[in-house]
Design a protein around this motif. Structure first.
Motif, PDB file in Angstrom:
ATOM      1  N   TYR A  25      49.986  18.440 -12.013  1.00 45.20           N
ATOM      2  CA  TYR A  25      49.046  19.710 -11.738  1.00 45.20           C
ATOM      3  C   TYR A  25      49.999  21.073 -11.563  1.00 45.20           C
ATOM      4  O   TYR A  25      49.439  21.981 -11.998  1.00 45.20           O
ATOM      5  N   PHE A  26      51.088  20.882 -10.794  1.00 42.88           N
ATOM      6  CA  PHE A  26      51.833  22.119 -10.461  1.00 42.88           C
ATOM      7  C   PHE A  26      52.552  22.611 -12.014  1.00 42.88           C
ATOM      8  O   PHE A  26      52.556  23.677 -12.335  1.00 42.88           O
ATOM      9  N   VAL A  30      53.387  26.298 -12.871  1.00 42.14           N
ATOM     10  CA  VAL A  30      54.796  26.890 -12.652  1.00 42.14           C
ATOM     11  C   VAL A  30      55.892  25.771 -13.214  1.00 42.14           C
ATOM     12  O   VAL A  30      55.406  24.671 -13.357  1.00 42.14           O
ATOM     13  N   PHE A  87      54.368  29.599  -2.596  1.00 43.44           N
ATOM     14  CA  PHE A  87      53.561  28.474  -1.963  1.00 43.44           C
ATOM     15  C   PHE A  87      52.769  27.664  -3.215  1.00 43.44           C
ATOM     16  O   PHE A  87      52.976  28.063  -4.336  1.00 43.44           O
ATOM     17  N   ARG A  88      52.384  26.554  -3.106  1.00 45.79           N
ATOM     18  CA  ARG A  88      51.414  25.533  -3.724  1.00 45.79           C
ATOM     19  C   ARG A  88      50.779  24.834  -2.873  1.00 45.79           C
ATOM     20  O   ARG A  88      51.142  24.482  -1.725  1.00 45.79           O
ATOM     21  N   ALA A  93      43.133  19.531  -2.645  1.00 43.19           N
ATOM     22  CA  ALA A  93      42.616  20.766  -1.652  1.00 43.19           C
ATOM     23  C   ALA A  93      42.551  22.016  -2.292  1.00 43.19           C
ATOM     24  O   ALA A  93      42.380  22.847  -1.438  1.00 43.19           O
ATOM     25  N   GLY A  95      41.125  25.426  -3.877  1.00 41.29           N
ATOM     26  CA  GLY A  95      39.612  26.034  -3.766  1.00 41.29           C
ATOM     27  C   GLY A  95      39.023  26.246  -2.330  1.00 41.29           C
ATOM     28  O   GLY A  95      37.754  26.588  -2.307  1.00 41.29           O
ATOM     29  N   ARG A  96      39.893  25.931  -1.085  1.00 42.83           N
ATOM     30  CA  ARG A  96      39.110  25.796   0.135  1.00 42.83           C
ATOM     31  C   ARG A  96      39.665  27.073   0.790  1.00 42.83           C
ATOM     32  O   ARG A  96      39.582  27.008   2.023  1.00 42.83           O
ATOM     33  N   GLY A  97      40.594  27.774   0.231  1.00 47.97           N
ATOM     34  CA  GLY A  97      41.024  28.774   1.143  1.00 47.97           C
ATOM     35  C   GLY A  97      42.538  28.739   1.808  1.00 47.97           C
ATOM     36  O   GLY A  97      42.938  29.025   2.428  1.00 47.97           O
ATOM     37  N   ALA A  99      45.535  28.083   0.514  1.00 50.69           N
ATOM     38  CA  ALA A  99      46.741  28.771   0.490  1.00 50.69           C
ATOM     39  C   ALA A  99      46.789  30.330   1.175  1.00 50.69           C
ATOM     40  O   ALA A  99      47.459  30.767   1.829  1.00 50.69           O
ATOM     41  N   THR A 100      45.444  30.864   1.061  1.00 52.09           N
ATOM     42  CA  THR A 100      45.266  32.272   1.605  1.00 52.09           C
ATOM     43  C   THR A 100      45.454  32.101   3.172  1.00 52.09           C
ATOM     44  O   THR A 100      46.138  32.951   3.762  1.00 52.09           O
ATOM     45  N   ALA A 122      56.103  36.847  -6.746  1.00 51.54           N
ATOM     46  CA  ALA A 122      55.824  37.085  -7.990  1.00 51.54           C
ATOM     47  C   ALA A 122      54.981  35.985  -8.640  1.00 51.54           C
ATOM     48  O   ALA A 122      55.140  35.002  -8.036  1.00 51.54           O
ATOM     49  N   ASN A 127      48.114  33.333 -13.857  1.00 48.70           N
ATOM     50  CA  ASN A 127      48.202  32.447 -12.641  1.00 48.70           C
ATOM     51  C   ASN A 127      47.178  33.302 -11.773  1.00 48.70           C
ATOM     52  O   ASN A 127      47.355  33.988 -10.606  1.00 48.70           O
ATOM     53  N   SER A 130      47.278  32.254  -8.061  1.00 48.03           N
ATOM     54  CA  SER A 130      48.355  32.778  -7.011  1.00 48.03           C
ATOM     55  C   SER A 130      48.168  34.350  -6.848  1.00 48.03           C
ATOM     56  O   SER A 130      48.209  34.986  -5.714  1.00 48.03           O
ATOM     57  N   THR A 132      45.357  36.091  -6.782  1.00 55.55           N
ATOM     58  CA  THR A 132      44.296  36.183  -5.822  1.00 55.55           C
ATOM     59  C   THR A 132      44.647  36.106  -4.493  1.00 55.55           C
ATOM     60  O   THR A 132      44.312  36.880  -3.584  1.00 55.55           O
ATOM     61  N   ARG A 136      44.775  39.156  -1.762  1.00 51.15           N
ATOM     62  CA  ARG A 136      43.953  39.091  -0.620  1.00 51.15           C
ATOM     63  C   ARG A 136      44.661  39.161   0.696  1.00 51.15           C
ATOM     64  O   ARG A 136      44.138  39.178   1.981  1.00 51.15           O
TER      65      ARG A 136
HETATM   66  C1  COA Z   1      47.863  29.036  -6.557  1.00 52.40           C
HETATM   67  C2  COA Z   1      47.339  28.111  -5.565  1.00 52.40           C
HETATM   68  C3  COA Z   1      48.380  28.004  -4.452  1.00 52.40           C
HETATM   69  C4  COA Z   1      46.071  28.443  -5.004  1.00 52.40           C
HETATM   70  O1  COA Z   1      45.672  27.490  -3.862  1.00 52.40           O
HETATM   71  P1  COA Z   1      44.346  27.272  -3.329  1.00 52.40           P
HETATM   72  O2  COA Z   1      44.491  26.890  -1.782  1.00 52.40           O
HETATM   73  O3  COA Z   1      43.246  26.693  -4.319  1.00 52.40           O
HETATM   74  O4  COA Z   1      43.889  29.064  -3.037  1.00 52.40           O
HETATM   75  P2  COA Z   1      42.627  29.608  -2.091  1.00 52.40           P
HETATM   76  O5  COA Z   1      41.468  28.583  -1.862  1.00 52.40           O
HETATM   77  O6  COA Z   1      43.147  30.304  -1.040  1.00 52.40           O
HETATM   78  O7  COA Z   1      42.264  30.449  -3.384  1.00 52.40           O
HETATM   79  C5  COA Z   1      42.244  31.942  -3.321  1.00 52.40           C
HETATM   80  C6  COA Z   1      41.179  32.241  -4.373  1.00 52.40           C
HETATM   81  O8  COA Z   1      41.792  32.166  -5.689  1.00 52.40           O
HETATM   82  C7  COA Z   1      40.907  31.191  -6.527  1.00 52.40           C
HETATM   83  N1  COA Z   1      41.710  30.323  -7.309  1.00 52.40           N
HETATM   84  C8  COA Z   1      42.485  29.544  -7.088  1.00 52.40           C
HETATM   85  N2  COA Z   1      42.812  28.869  -8.108  1.00 52.40           N
HETATM   86  C9  COA Z   1      42.455  29.436  -9.160  1.00 52.40           C
HETATM   87  C10 COA Z   1      42.572  29.180 -10.563  1.00 52.40           C
HETATM   88  N3  COA Z   1      43.392  28.342 -10.896  1.00 52.40           N
HETATM   89  N4  COA Z   1      41.834  29.886 -11.380  1.00 52.40           N
HETATM   90  C11 COA Z   1      41.095  30.839 -10.818  1.00 52.40           C
HETATM   91  N5  COA Z   1      41.030  31.266  -9.574  1.00 52.40           N
HETATM   92  C12 COA Z   1      41.528  30.430  -8.702  1.00 52.40           C
HETATM   93  C13 COA Z   1      40.134  30.542  -5.627  1.00 52.40           C
HETATM   94  O9  COA Z   1      38.481  30.058  -6.040  1.00 52.40           O
HETATM   95  C14 COA Z   1      39.787  31.563  -4.397  1.00 52.40           C
HETATM   96  O10 COA Z   1      38.794  32.422  -4.850  1.00 52.40           O
HETATM   97  P3  COA Z   1      37.289  32.101  -3.937  1.00 52.40           P
HETATM   98  O11 COA Z   1      37.591  32.391  -2.583  1.00 52.40           O
HETATM   99  O12 COA Z   1      36.588  33.579  -4.852  1.00 52.40           O
HETATM  100  O13 COA Z   1      36.775  31.066  -4.819  1.00 52.40           O
HETATM  101  C15 COA Z   1      47.162  26.540  -6.192  1.00 52.40           C
HETATM  102  O14 COA Z   1      46.450  26.540  -7.233  1.00 52.40           O
HETATM  103  C16 COA Z   1      48.373  25.860  -6.608  1.00 52.40           C
HETATM  104  O15 COA Z   1      49.370  25.649  -5.961  1.00 52.40           O
HETATM  105  N6  COA Z   1      48.797  26.235  -8.025  1.00 52.40           N
HETATM  106  C17 COA Z   1      50.012  25.522  -8.447  1.00 52.40           C
HETATM  107  C18 COA Z   1      51.435  26.476  -7.891  1.00 52.40           C
HETATM  108  C19 COA Z   1      51.085  27.671  -8.002  1.00 52.40           C
HETATM  109  O16 COA Z   1      50.807  28.253  -8.986  1.00 52.40           O
HETATM  110  N7  COA Z   1      51.756  28.367  -7.124  1.00 52.40           N
HETATM  111  C20 COA Z   1      52.060  29.947  -7.042  1.00 52.40           C
HETATM  112  C21 COA Z   1      53.159  30.524  -7.698  1.00 52.40           C
HETATM  113  S1  COA Z   1      53.400  32.051  -7.529  1.00 52.40           S
END
Ligand code: COA
Length: 169
Positions: A25-26, A30, A87-88, A93, A95-97, A99-100, A122, A127, A130, A132, A136
């Motif tokens: 998934y990651f 990344v 962060f990751r 888990a 889409g539940r906020g 990470a935010t 960065a 992405n 990330s 978003t 936020r």
């Molecule tokens: C990026 C990541 C950390 C987001 O984690 P998360 O806990 O799902 O984030 P949140 O729930 O706080 O989401 C914040 C917003 O971004 C949106 N979002 C999250 N992942 C998304 C995606 N893949 N595509 C579009 N929007 C996305 C969420 O829907 C949310 O918006 P909403 O409240 O309007 O629905 C997670 O997808 C992840 O670990 N990805 C792989 C590793 C990575 O990319 N890390 C960052 C490196 S810079």
């Protein structure tokens, strides 16, 4: 119910399980950590903890109600009052906020506990999740870069401004 905890040696099994379960998934967003990361997990964790002990990094896990690791929020390369945020969050888990919320907590720790004044981050342009999260939590885009051969955006967060922002920022 989740909690942000500072990384400790006892987290090793749960952290390894998290990285294994979410490896593919990651790797969609990344760079993959590579087989060596998993083969040498204990030694690498020891290095991370040593870096944290030395004040170079501040590493955190998002822990779920059963003690499982749901995510990571790291402040690395501390220097001159600044650090780089990464962060990751687990696929299960997403889409539940999480990470935010965890980044918001890390901002408070960074300013109040670790004495940092500025965070850098960065994210690749594609992405959306990330970017978003960064927007936020008050990160501002300051330029372009390339990450792993893909166009990316550099962000900064002035921690001195943390308490001047509206609650939603
Ligand atoms: C990026 C990541 C950390 C987001 O984690 P998360 O806990 O799902 O984030 P949140 O729930 O706080 O989401 C914040 C917003 O971004 C949106 N979002 C999250 N992942 C998304 C995606 N893949 N595509 C579009 N929007 C996305 C969420 O829907 C949310 O918006 P909403 O409240 O309007 O629905 C997670 O997808 C992840 O670990 N990805 C792989 C590793 C990575 O990319 N890390 C960052 C490196 S810079």
């Amino acid at each position: 119910m989740t909690e942000l905890q500072r990384l400790r040696a006892e987290h090793a099994p749960a952290l390894l399980a998290f990285e294994r379960a979410n490896r593919a998934y990651f790797a969609e967003s990344v760079p993959d950590r590579g087989d060596a990361y998993f083969a040498e997990f204990d030694a690498r964790l020891a290095e991370l903890l040593a870096g944290q002990e030395a004040g170079r990094d501040h590493l955190h896990l998002i822990i779920g109600g059963d003690g499982e690791v749901l995510g990571r929020v790291n402040l690395i390369d501390v220097e001159d009052g600044s650090a780089e945020l990464g962060f990751r969050v687990a696929k299960e888990a997403a889409g539940r906020g999480l990470a935010t919320n965890a980044v918001r907590q890390a901002l408070v720790l960074a300013a109040d506990t670790y004495g940092l004044r500025l965070l850098r981050a960065a994210a690749t342009v594609d992405n959306t999740g990330s970017r978003t999260v960064l927007q936020r939590t008050g990160f501002l885009p300051v330029g372009e870069t390339v990450l792993d051969g893909r166009p990316a955006i550099r962000y900064v967060r002035d921690l001195g401004a943390a308490r001047q922002r509206p609650a939603g920022a």
